[in-house]
Design an enzyme around this catalytic site. Sequence first.
Site, mmCIF file in Angstrom:
data_model
loop_
_atom_site.group_PDB
_atom_site.id
_atom_site.type_symbol
_atom_site.label_atom_id
_atom_site.label_comp_id
_atom_site.label_asym_id
_atom_site.label_seq_id
_atom_site.Cartn_x
_atom_site.Cartn_y
_atom_site.Cartn_z
ATOM 1 N N SER A 110 1.503 -65.203 -15.843
ATOM 2 C CA SER A 110 0.733 -64.357 -16.755
ATOM 3 C C SER A 110 -0.005 -63.223 -16.080
ATOM 4 C CB SER A 110 -0.269 -65.217 -17.538
ATOM 5 O OG SER A 110 0.398 -66.139 -18.358
ATOM 6 N N LYS A 135 -10.033 -60.896 -19.328
ATOM 7 C CA LYS A 135 -9.194 -61.643 -20.263
ATOM 8 C C LYS A 135 -10.045 -62.584 -21.123
ATOM 9 C CE LYS A 135 -4.985 -64.549 -20.224
ATOM 10 N NZ LYS A 135 -3.963 -65.147 -19.341
ATOM 11 N N SER A 145 0.506 -63.982 -20.306
ATOM 12 C CA SER A 145 -0.424 -64.007 -21.420
ATOM 13 C C SER A 145 -1.537 -62.982 -21.273
ATOM 14 C CB SER A 145 -1.030 -65.409 -21.542
ATOM 15 O OG SER A 145 -1.747 -65.780 -20.372
#
Length: 561
Positions: free
Chosen positions: A158, A60, A134
């Site tokens: 997330s 990420k 996210s």
Amino acid sequence: MSTALERVRAAYARIAQVDRPEVWIDLRPREVTEAEALAIDTRTAAGERLPLAGAVVAVKGNIDVAGLPTTAGCPSYAYRPGTDAPVVARLREAGAVVLGTTNLDQFATGLVGTRSPYGAVRNAVDPAYVSGGSSSGSAVAVALGLVDLALGTDTAGSGRVPAAFNGIVGLKPTPGLVPTDGVVPACASLDCVTVFARTLPEAEQALSVMAAPAGRVLPPLEQRRPGPWRIAVPGAGQLGELDEGWAEAFEAAAARLADAGAALLPVDLEPFTEAAAMLYEGAFVAERYAAVGAFIDKHADSPDLDPTVAGIISGARDLPAHRLYADRERLAALRARALASLGDADALLLPTTPGHPTLANVAADPLGTNARLGRFTNSTNLFGLAAVAVPAGAVADRPFGVMLVGPAFTDDRLARVAALLASPPLRVAVVGAHLSGQPLNGQLLALGGRFVRTTTTAPAYRLYALDTTPPKPGLVRARAGGAAIEAEVWLLPAEGVGALVAALPRPMALGSVELADGTSLPGFLCEPEALDGAREITAYGGWRAALDSLGRPDTGSRRSS
């Protein structure tokens, strides 16, 4: 078993094949990753034990990867770290190869996967729907088979919401089990680094590597406690409004646990949902301002700031300190109620989210749609709990997922309970509309399908273009004059194969397909009577090549749904 170098080369080929650029922020140069893979192969050939040898990983974009900018989804915020974050370093030390950094809801603020200047990350199964955030890019990279593992973060859900929406596993460890150094904070006191994988054992192995040598290391598998398990399950009336079909899917998941010998216990969900609302509606959001608020204030006119994210974070600037103390006191009381309600239950079973919105839903109501998604996930880190999100079937041909939540440092226990929801996977061969990028590929993904490899059939088949909607071919075994036809091998849960067969329209049928290596797998064949008048396309060597040459409609050729 393929080599690390072969797996890296296959990953880049797969990335090009699915054509989903919004998944990535930065990809590392191919020659660099191939050199790393070759070094891993050399080490393993010399007898070195590397538990993740050759595993291909995505990270990420708010987690440091040496040599790549850490953007947190905001190009003007970017900095270049000199070293990997500890979690990244541990994966690489175990033999994993990092391909690059993935897209996310900016500053890890969101559960939708659309709040990014790099573009909205579309769902892996149906691109009209959100991927979830996210950690959107990381989840989709795993779901589409671009990587074996991916790192995300989870403050409000997330690492679990995108797992549920894309039909994969998301492990959210106990806060503190995995280090968060080298992570751009969302709420530093609540953040967790999470791992995505297509199977539970893969995710567990990665987590064990990421956790060591932290203060609390997961015990070896053989030392883990056996069942029977006591599972807290809320009644339908406490779940609130769910999307159509979701209540039934949740009840089916609970029934599967009961059938596996688990005892289902009642639970009061109110303290969990009350605490969930506090994460954004209370003073805890001020910690997001402490993390990046000064940057947002200074760059308020920057075109790469997502307006929704900027509004959430800057809006927390003037919260009075007394609200935080009052909210902490209220949270402590809610946590005591929640744990008392769980009692001696091993885990709490919940739908991961109340529903799955479309991109259009989010555009129409960005705050309300996002807030709804955190109903069941927001409280987990506020209470300091562990959680795992796993696939639990499909609703309307899209993945449905559930979440198991448990006390701190029961990560191993949750994984054992989650394993009861899994089933042994089966390999299937596809040659037509279920191929990657084709219109029906989303059916495989929705059922928890995992891309394995591209190959061909044995040179014993003929292929015909059928007059169907969407267009699809018919594969038949030839008595003479057959050819090798392009095929893909996919791994599906056993119940997924059953669901696929049940929904299979005539003239298609499931039969045995012989592959080039001599193995035979279940695959889609065509009833011979349907070939009357159909055009033979065997000479093209496969469905995709035939479409390209004949100029027929290929509604999925530029997407991976």
